[in-house]
Design a protein around this motif. Sequence first.
Motif, PDB file in Angstrom:
ATOM      1  N   THR A 118       0.860  -1.180   0.000  1.00 41.58           N
ATOM      2  CA  THR A 118       0.000   0.000   0.000  1.00 41.58           C
ATOM      3  C   THR A 118       0.894   1.227   0.000  1.00 41.58           C
ATOM      4  OG1 THR A 118      -1.694  -1.184   1.224  1.00 41.58           O
ATOM      5  CG2 THR A 118      -1.827   1.221   1.243  1.00 41.58           C
ATOM      6  N   LEU A 119       0.641   2.120  -0.941  1.00 38.49           N
ATOM      7  CA  LEU A 119       1.383   3.373  -1.041  1.00 38.49           C
ATOM      8  C   LEU A 119       0.455   4.521  -0.662  1.00 38.49           C
ATOM      9  CD1 LEU A 119       3.032   2.605  -4.505  1.00 38.49           C
ATOM     10  CD2 LEU A 119       4.124   2.446  -2.271  1.00 38.49           C
ATOM     11  N   ASP A 120       1.003   5.701  -0.470  1.00 34.56           N
ATOM     12  CA  ASP A 120       0.189   6.864  -0.112  1.00 34.56           C
ATOM     13  C   ASP A 120      -0.919   7.116  -1.130  1.00 34.56           C
ATOM     14  OD1 ASP A 120       1.706   7.258   2.129  1.00 34.56           O
ATOM     15  OD2 ASP A 120       2.987   8.771   1.203  1.00 34.56           O
ATOM     16  N   ASP A 121      -0.620   6.898  -2.405  1.00 33.57           N
ATOM     17  CA  ASP A 121      -1.579   7.207  -3.461  1.00 33.57           C
ATOM     18  C   ASP A 121      -2.202   5.970  -4.086  1.00 33.57           C
ATOM     19  OD1 ASP A 121       0.791   6.404  -4.550  1.00 33.57           O
ATOM     20  OD2 ASP A 121       0.854   7.932  -6.108  1.00 33.57           O
ATOM     21  N   GLY A 122      -2.240   4.883  -3.347  1.00 33.58           N
ATOM     22  CA  GLY A 122      -2.864   3.668  -3.855  1.00 33.58           C
ATOM     23  C   GLY A 122      -2.008   2.444  -3.608  1.00 33.58           C
ATOM     24  N   ARG A 123      -2.153   1.469  -4.456  1.00 32.58           N
ATOM     25  CA  ARG A 123      -1.395   0.221  -4.309  1.00 32.58           C
ATOM     26  C   ARG A 123      -0.201   0.211  -5.228  1.00 32.58           C
ATOM     27  NH1 ARG A 123      -5.771  -4.608  -4.098  1.00 32.58           N
ATOM     28  NH2 ARG A 123      -7.492  -3.198  -3.855  1.00 32.58           N
ATOM     29  N   GLY A 124       0.760  -0.596  -4.811  1.00 32.08           N
ATOM     30  CA  GLY A 124       1.953  -0.746  -5.607  1.00 32.08           C
ATOM     31  C   GLY A 124       2.477  -2.164  -5.465  1.00 32.08           C
ATOM     32  N   VAL A 125       3.635  -2.396  -6.025  1.00 32.12           N
ATOM     33  CA  VAL A 125       4.238  -3.724  -5.950  1.00 32.12           C
ATOM     34  C   VAL A 125       5.742  -3.571  -5.912  1.00 32.12           C
ATOM     35  CG1 VAL A 125       4.203  -3.976  -8.476  1.00 32.12           C
ATOM     36  CG2 VAL A 125       4.328  -6.016  -7.016  1.00 32.12           C
ATOM     37  N   LYS A 126       6.367  -4.418  -5.096  1.00 31.28           N
ATOM     38  CA  LYS A 126       7.824  -4.485  -5.056  1.00 31.28           C
ATOM     39  C   LYS A 126       8.211  -5.859  -5.615  1.00 31.28           C
ATOM     40  CE  LYS A 126      11.983  -4.201  -2.395  1.00 31.28           C
ATOM     41  NZ  LYS A 126      12.668  -3.766  -1.202  1.00 31.28           N
ATOM     42  N   PHE A 127       9.163  -5.852  -6.540  1.00 31.22           N
ATOM     43  CA  PHE A 127       9.623  -7.092  -7.160  1.00 31.22           C
ATOM     44  C   PHE A 127      10.918  -7.538  -6.505  1.00 31.22           C
ATOM     45  CE2 PHE A 127       6.979  -5.135 -10.423  1.00 31.22           C
ATOM     46  CZ  PHE A 127       6.133  -6.182 -10.734  1.00 31.22           C
ATOM     47  N   PHE A 128      11.083  -8.842  -6.410  1.00 36.26           N
ATOM     48  CA  PHE A 128      12.296  -9.426  -5.819  1.00 36.26           C
ATOM     49  C   PHE A 128      13.072 -10.211  -6.850  1.00 36.26           C
ATOM     50  CE2 PHE A 128       8.996  -9.408  -2.470  1.00 36.26           C
ATOM     51  CZ  PHE A 128       9.532  -8.439  -1.660  1.00 36.26           C
TER      52      PHE A 128
END
Length: 128
Positions: A118-128
């Motif tokens: 969850t980011l300030d302006d919505g959802r995001g994704v972190k890749f590994f």
Amino acid sequence: PTRLLPPSSVSASLTPLPGKLPLESIQVVLEELRKNGNLEWLDKNKTSFLIMWRRPEEWGKLIYQWVSKNGLTNSVFTLYELVSGDDTADEEFHGLDEAMLLRALQALQQEHKAEIITLDDGRGVKFF
């Protein structure tokens, strides 16, 4: 008015048309699509369904290939950046609807290749 649907999926209702395939034949085809993971029933009576061009796992694979190819592991993206950003304009997943994108990212999350955040302006994704 014409309504354009995203290339990732099409919703439809099962209503027989005169002069077309018998309902039983249509149901056989739809069941094969379901077995292959390209169809989901939207109701218990099996009258409405979602046909997926690609399964969420396949979309996830395409997204992760792009991430890896561009050296973007350990990077964070908003969902908007992934499907609407300039960097992905030439990718097959560009323009993917958010529901299918989330399902694709959930598949990657199960493989420990990504984490939906969850980011300030919505959802995001972190890749590994």
